[in-house]
Design a protein around this motif. Structure first.
Motif, mmCIF file in Angstrom:
data_model
loop_
_atom_site.group_PDB
_atom_site.id
_atom_site.type_symbol
_atom_site.label_atom_id
_atom_site.label_comp_id
_atom_site.label_asym_id
_atom_site.label_seq_id
_atom_site.Cartn_x
_atom_site.Cartn_y
_atom_site.Cartn_z
ATOM 1 N N THR A 718 0.872 -1.252 -0.119
ATOM 2 C CA THR A 718 0.264 0.127 -0.013
ATOM 3 C C THR A 718 1.071 1.015 -0.291
ATOM 4 O O THR A 718 1.708 1.545 0.812
ATOM 5 N N ASN A 720 2.030 4.797 0.702
ATOM 6 C CA ASN A 720 1.858 5.628 1.998
ATOM 7 C C ASN A 720 1.879 7.142 1.215
ATOM 8 O O ASN A 720 2.096 7.473 0.099
ATOM 9 N N VAL A 721 1.695 7.975 2.143
ATOM 10 C CA VAL A 721 1.549 9.399 1.826
ATOM 11 C C VAL A 721 2.825 9.962 0.975
ATOM 12 O O VAL A 721 3.087 10.802 0.113
ATOM 13 N N TRP A 724 3.121 8.740 -2.526
ATOM 14 C CA TRP A 724 1.980 9.589 -3.288
ATOM 15 C C TRP A 724 2.828 10.805 -3.576
ATOM 16 O O TRP A 724 2.665 11.599 -4.641
ATOM 17 N N CYS A 752 -5.720 7.056 1.470
ATOM 18 C CA CYS A 752 -4.434 7.536 2.031
ATOM 19 C C CYS A 752 -4.576 9.111 2.345
ATOM 20 O O CYS A 752 -5.132 9.811 1.122
#
Length: 900
Positions: A718, A720-721, A724, A752
């Motif tokens: 996944t 994470n911030v 991104w 997120c």
């Protein structure tokens, strides 16, 4: 006395023959109890009279000794005591002085009386008086005046008797003051005395129990210098300690020295060598000693075989252990129970329980009933392998052959508590009581420790409070387990109260207890309390060990007390410790985190010089430090070294180097290392993917950044911030702002939560393509999310709004920025001045112009021109003149800089 007071030397010479003839007789019974003294000799008026000649004197001398002792014990030394002694009929003759010194218990009173009689008689004391005084020191374990007394004895030409020397050392050994005992022997050598043989051997034996190998070796060599004949037993003691400590070269050197001195190694020495060298992993060397033993005609005994089998089992060489066991058992009528136990433990440790059970049956078939130790070995191994139910079955079966003992029940309670099966643990505890065995402190400690680790603190406290102190008292381990358990769960106040209870009960906290308290107070953010605990530990006389100092240093660095952390590293060295790998790892990691990565190389060099053997954690720490300080090539070299030395690089290792390469645009190398990590089966995490996405994005290689992002998603990770943000930043820099907004929506759909950096990236991108109104929408959304913009975000937004003509919003935002403690930079000031000037708010713009100059911010030429035009339109001629002057100065400086 003669050397301190030359004026009485004549009188001394007059009486010396009587004194030293008395001393000669006294020395012959120097180690007899004081009660026997009166039966040996009585000294009156400068001559020695035997008991046969004066039998009536015995009672009189004893009475005089008791009388003088009564005076001395009546109070502290002073004029009253001196007057009482002077007025008594008891003359301070040598026999009386010796008798009094032998009977006194207080070393200070003994010393005062010793000096008083010396001055009163104006004569030097005899050797036995000095030995008696040293005996009082030994009994009291107070050696403040020892060097002075030994110095006087040296000047007088005699030294401590062998018995006195031994008593001094034994006294220190009994009170565990081994370093003080060592210093006493060195002090004797300093005055050219020859310490007793038994003093040396006693201290060497005591030091062997605490593995003080270097001190032992020093004493051993001193014995040889003194001409004492050392034995094979003494060599064996030293070799055992050095081998156990893993100092193989020193142990072998002693072995060679023993052989060169024509000592023949016996079975005991070979057994020690096999056991100790094998336990530190030197299996080949253990085998060498085993075969050498046979070559020298020595027959291996049960201990030899059992030790060698144990060594092989520990080294996971089970087949070799089985072969040796079979060789031992061949033609043996009576089986060796110890060897069976060792072999059973070996099978159990390897998880081969069927073979272990088979060996038990074989032992029974040979007429040897397996002991409780055999079953305890199996139960221990079953517990380690987590086979709790099978252990309970074996426990029931063992009752046919052996009666379970306290360790048996402790093993079962331990494994059940560890599994969290408290119900069965209490059942076993009740069965223990029914068998007439009551839980001892070890049982209680196991239960409390396991419950604390399972965070079942209330039950652990209940057991602690329910302890019957008449039957079983909590010890240091009990308190330590509970204090640590409470602290780790954040209940530091309860932990500290228990620490106080520990002190009240007379238990002395060790470094482990203080380590736990310091660590847990810092962990809860109570930094000051953590410092207080450390100071309290020092005040109570507890010496910190290296683990405590490493922990304290780590806590201090994590509390951002950088200089204090550096000072603690120096304190480690000042206290006589050699900083280990953990010490350096804590220091390097903390300094890198604090922005001092450039110091990594110097610290790594110090580690190499000291001979520190780096483990995986240390390699990762140093590699990360090199990468963050820009020494990526050095980090790469360490990565290769790590692999050659058998340390498997982890995701942290690869992540540090990949990130370091990506940051200096060596992206192809970074990607190759990334692929290598995958090929090695390393579980890659989001951080390493983010590093590559960021690296490719910053150089405009958007397609590759996208591919890596897609691979991340396919792996089931996944983003994470941070991931991104790296992708969004890459898209904005490539002016793919619309695509960035699409990604932003995907980010939110995947749950997120954006942070202030996410919004700053998008606001910056929108302002760069002059979509100021849309940027302001994101700004407002950011505020709704209660995210605090940073200085860059404020500057971007203020500049964008001002350029777009939204001056009211820009100026309001500017004022709010300052009110919140923000410090606008030159770009921000110039943008808002131009915006206000274009909006015909010349005086507001001029006020900011003056503020900009006061704060030392640069004024752009374009800003001056726009403001000057606005001031002329508003007919603010005075202000216009000032701006015009500034404009001229700016032009001149720019012209001068061009010229130069």
């Amino acid at each position: 006395m003669v050397f301190r007071n030359p004026g009485i030397s004549l009188r001394f010479r007059t009486n010396r023959c009587y004194i030293f003839s008395a001393c000669k007789n006294l020395c012959s019974f120097s180690d007899t109890p004081s009660s026997e003294l009166y039966k040996k000799s009585v000294v009156f008026e400068g001559k020695v009279n035997s008991i046969q000649e004066h039998p009536s004197r015995i009672a009189g001398v004893k009475k005089e000794v008791d009388y003088v002792c009564g005076i001395l014990e009546s109070g502290p030394w002073g004029s009253a005591i001196e007057n009482a002694l002077s007025s008594s009929n008891a003359k301070p003759q040598p026999g009386l002085v010796i008798g009094v010194l032998r009977k006194l218990k207080n070393v200070n009173q003994a010393m005062n009386y010793f000096r008083w009689t010396e001055m009163k008689t104006e004569q030097a004391h005899c050797p036995e008086a000095y030995n008696s005084l040293l005996t009082v020191m030994a009994r009291n374990k107070k050696f403040d005046c020892l060097e002075q007394i030994l110095g006087e004895m040296s000047v007088a030409g005699f030294g401590p008797s062998n018995n006195t020397c031994i008593e001094l050392i034994v006294s220190c050994v009994k009170s565990q003051k081994l370093r003080e005992a060592f210093d006493i022997i060195q002090m004797m050598r300093k005055f050219k005395f020859r310490p007793a043989f038994s003093a040396y051997t006693t201290l060497i034996g005591a030091l062997s129990a605490v593995t003080e190998s270097d001190l032992m070796l020093t004493l051993f060599h001193q014995m040889q210098e003194q001409g004492y004949e050392v034995s094979v037993h003494l060599f064996t003691t030293l070799i055992r300690v050095f081998a156990k400590a893993g100092r193989v070269d020193a142990a072998l050197s002693l072995l060679d020295e023993m052989k060169s001195n024509s000592f023949e190694a016996d079975v005991v020495l070979y057994n020690v060598c096999i056991d100790c060298f094998g336990k530190v992993g030197k299996v080949d060397m253990a085998w060498k000693f085993f075969h050498e033993m046979n070559a020298h005609g020595l027959v291996p005994d049960d201990v030899t075989f059992t030790s060698m089998i144990g060594v092989l089992c520990k080294a996971n060489k089970l087949q070799e252990a089985v072969e040796l066991f079979e060789l031992m058992e061949r033609d043996r009528k009576v089986p060796c129970a110890y060897a069976y136990n060792t072999m059973i433990m070996g099978y159990g440790s390897a998880g081969k329980f069927d073979e272990a059970y088979s060996l038990l049956e074989r032992q029974k078939a040979k007429g040897s009933i397996p002991s409780v130790i055999s079953y305890n070995c199996i139960l221990t191994c079953l517990g380690k392998k987590g086979k709790v139910q099978e252990a309970l079955r074996v426990f029931e079966e063992m009752k046919k052959d052996a009666v379970p003992n306290l360790p048996t029940y402790n093993i079962l309670v331990d494994m059940l508590c560890k599994e969290g099966n408290l119900e069965d643990a209490w059942r076993i505890r009740d069965a223990m009581k029914e068998a007439g065995l009551y839980p001892n402190v070890i049982t209680i400690n196991i239960m409390i420790d396991r419950l604390c680790k399972a965070q079942n603190l209330d039950k652990a406290i209940s057991i602690f409070e329910g302890m019957d102190h008449k039957v079983c008292c909590p010890n240091e381990v009990t308190f330590c387990s509970l204090i640590d358990g409470l602290g780790k769960c954040g209940r530091v106040n309860d932990a500290y109260r228990l620490y106080e209870k520990m002190l009240d009960s007379g238990k002395i906290p060790n470094a482990v207890v203080y380590t736990s308290l310091v660590r847990n107070f810092f962990k809860c953010g109570r930094t000051e309390d953590g410092h207080k605990i450390y100071k309290e530990m020092l005040r109570r006389g507890c010496t910190p060990d290296l683990m405590l100092l490493n922990t304290y240093m780590d806590c201090v660095f994590k509390a951002r007390e950088i200089e204090k952390g550096r000072a603690l590293f120096e304190e480690i060295k000042a206290r006589g410790f050699v900083p280990d790998v953990q010490s350096y790892s804590v220091l390097i990691h903390s300094l890198v985190k604090a922005g001092f990565a450039h110091e990594t190389y110097q610290l790594f060099h110090a580690m190499e010089e000291q001979g520190c053997v780096l483990d995986t954690l240390a390699y990762n720490t140093v590699i990360d430090g090199f990468c963050k300080s820009g020494k990526v090539n050095k980090a790469y070299q360490l990565l290769e070294e790590m692999k050659t030395k058998g340390h498997q690089p982890t995701v942290v290792t690869y992540g540090s180097v990949v990130d370091g390469l990506a940051k200096i645009d060596r992206l192809d190398e970074a990607y190759m290392l990334f692929e290598e990590a995958k090929a090695q089966g390393v579980e890659l995490n989001v951080v390493i993917y983010s590093s590559l996405i960021d690296g490719f994005g910053k150089v405009g290689r958007i397609d590759e950044a996208y591919l890596i992002f897609e691979e991340l998603m396919q792996k089931g990770l996944t983003p994470n911030v941070c991931t991104w943000n790296c992708l969004l930043d890459a898209l904005v820099k490539a002016e793919e702002v619309d695509e960035a907004i699409v990604c932003f929506k995907s980010m939110r759909e995947l749950n997120c939560v954006p942070n202030h950096i996410t919004y700053s990236i998008l606001i910056n991108g929108l302002c760069r393509i002059r979509k100021f109104n849309k940027a302001f929408v994101f700004w407002q959304e950011m505020e709704k999310q209660q995210l605090k913009p940073n200085n860059i975000t404020y500057t971007i937004m203020i500049s964008g709004l001002a350029k777009a003509g939204n001056v009211v919003e820009a100026y309001g935002l500017f004022q709010r920025f300052k009110a919140n403690g923000g410090i606008p930079d030159s770009v921000c000031y110039n943008a808002i001045i131009e915006g206000l000037s274009n909006a015909n708010r010349a005086m507001d713009a001029y006020k900011l112009f003056e503020e900009t100059r006061r704060k030392g911010r640069g004024i752009h030429t374009k800003t001056c021109v726009v403001l000057l035009d606005a001031l002329h339109k508003a007919e603010c001629l005075e202000q216009a003149a000032i701006v015009g002057a500034v404009l001229k100065e700016t032009a001149k400086s720019q012209h001068a800089s061009k010229y130069w």
